[in-house]
Write a protein that holds these residues in place. Sequence first.
Motif, short mmCIF file in Angstrom:
data_model
loop_
_atom_site.label_atom_id
_atom_site.label_comp_id
_atom_site.label_asym_id
_atom_site.label_seq_id
_atom_site.Cartn_x
_atom_site.Cartn_y
_atom_site.Cartn_z
N SER A 47 9.77 -20.75 12.03
CA SER A 47 8.92 -20.01 11.10
C SER A 47 9.65 -18.73 10.70
N ALA A 48 9.18 -18.11 9.63
CA ALA A 48 9.74 -16.81 9.26
C ALA A 48 9.38 -15.77 10.31
N THR A 49 8.22 -15.93 10.93
CA THR A 49 7.82 -14.99 11.97
C THR A 49 8.82 -15.01 13.13
N SER B 4 1.64 -6.15 3.11
CA SER B 4 2.32 -7.37 3.50
C SER B 4 1.46 -8.15 4.46
N SER C 225 5.21 -9.09 9.13
CA SER C 225 6.26 -8.11 8.82
C SER C 225 6.29 -6.97 9.82
N ASP D 178 12.30 -8.79 4.32
CA ASP D 178 11.34 -9.88 4.46
C ASP D 178 11.18 -10.47 3.06
N SER E 27 10.11 -13.46 2.30
CA SER E 27 9.25 -14.64 2.38
C SER E 27 8.75 -15.09 1.01
N HIS E 28 8.64 -14.13 0.06
CA HIS E 28 8.15 -14.46 -1.28
C HIS E 28 9.29 -14.62 -2.28
N SER F 135 10.63 -17.61 4.25
CA SER F 135 9.63 -18.47 4.87
C SER F 135 9.52 -19.79 4.11
N LYS G 253 4.64 -20.94 0.29
CA LYS G 253 5.78 -20.16 -0.24
C LYS G 253 6.53 -20.93 -1.34
N GLY H 257 8.48 -23.31 8.77
CA GLY H 257 9.90 -23.00 8.93
C GLY H 257 10.27 -21.67 8.33
N TYR I 80 -2.61 -7.77 -0.21
CA TYR I 80 -2.92 -8.07 1.17
C TYR I 80 -3.90 -7.03 1.69
C1 LIG Z 1 4.29 -15.92 4.99
C2 LIG Z 1 4.86 -14.61 5.32
C3 LIG Z 1 5.42 -14.35 6.58
C4 LIG Z 1 5.35 -15.33 7.71
O1 LIG Z 1 5.93 -16.55 7.42
P1 LIG Z 1 5.77 -17.78 8.44
O2 LIG Z 1 6.86 -18.73 8.02
O3 LIG Z 1 4.41 -18.34 8.22
O4 LIG Z 1 5.96 -17.28 9.82
C5 LIG Z 1 6.01 -13.12 6.79
N1 LIG Z 1 6.05 -12.18 5.84
C6 LIG Z 1 5.52 -12.38 4.61
C7 LIG Z 1 5.61 -11.31 3.58
C8 LIG Z 1 4.90 -13.60 4.33
O5 LIG Z 1 4.34 -13.79 3.13
#
Ligand SMILES: *Cc1c(COP(=O)(O)O)cnc(C)c1O
Length: 361
Positions: free
Chosen positions: A33-35, A59, A63, A137, A139-140, A163, A168, A175, A306
Amino acid sequence: MRSDFLTTGPVVPQFEQAIATYCGAEYAIAANSATSALHIACMALEVGPGDYVWTSPNSFVASANCALYCGASIDFVDICIDSLNIDVICLADKLAEAKKTGRLPKVLIVVHFAGVPCNMPEISSLAKKYGVRIIEDASHALGASVAGTKIGSCDYSDITIFSFHPVKIITSGEGGIATTADRDLAKRMERLRSHGVVRDVDQMTVAEPEVWYYEQLELGFNYRMTDIHAALGLSQMARLDMYNASRRDLVRRYDEHLKKLPIRIQKRDIKTSSHHLYPVQFSSAAMRETVFYHLRQKEILVNVHYIPIHRHPFYQSLGFKENDFPVAEEYYSKAMSLPLFPSMTEAQQNAVITQLQDILL
Ligand SMILES: *Cc1c(COP(=O)(O)O)cnc(C)c1O
């Protein structure tokens, strides 16, 4: 499914290579995951107890949580009401103040909100001036670019995180991935994602190990991506630019049809953003509420991104107060994200536009 490998096999490195090539990154380390990727990124940068990490309040909680996993303290930098990203002027002031009090952050985690890149050249020069490391970060922001370089190249940061959660830009089911230009950071993240265990002789403490031998050098995790997930991600890579082009076209159409309505849109360059979301701001919180429930009632799945991270009860219990980051709160009180996805049809988009016109004009 017919491959001999189900968990980490040959497809994970193929997916990593595809992402690295796409972004112009030296190294890419996939995680579940991104986390998880954010966590090992903080660890690779040696974030620990006594350290400060700063991020954007606008966020998803991940994050900020990654810093707390490492035992560090978190703080936030308020956003700019136009870009909805960290306000560079706020950042400069806060860094100057932190230097005086000896509380400079070790790491700044910038968030490219909705796929709109932060001003990385300026942020990176501030970070260099104060000796702060940067994690993006993103993710977007897969497919977005800034100052002529793709997000993920790490030209202006130490590590970038993407992410692949289903909402996403592309997905692998679950992932995430970390990219970096630094070989040592890459090696460190690689071993942290798998228990802190190494199998490369050049990383071991012994010179001529037996063939079965491996060593755990530090406390890591099982954050590995499986080959099944990597195969899904890899197949999506072929469609990435097409997805982003569709998002861009939809954004242009929203912009065109909504410009006469009393709403505010995010300031961005359409060509360089990846448009994960289409956030709008209404003139008041009451108006947002009216529109939100009206659209939901019409089965249009609008959302709010958010809730400022420091407003969550857990973060309040750490001592953050309601009005600590007023711009993020102001934005949150009036914000709404309109539906936006690559397969959205013109008819579907028209339905959203018509409903907005009906209620706002
Ligand atoms: C979705 C998201 C995450 C977490 O991503 P995961 O893959 O679900 O762990 C972290 N930061 C931002 C800004 C996100 O939008």
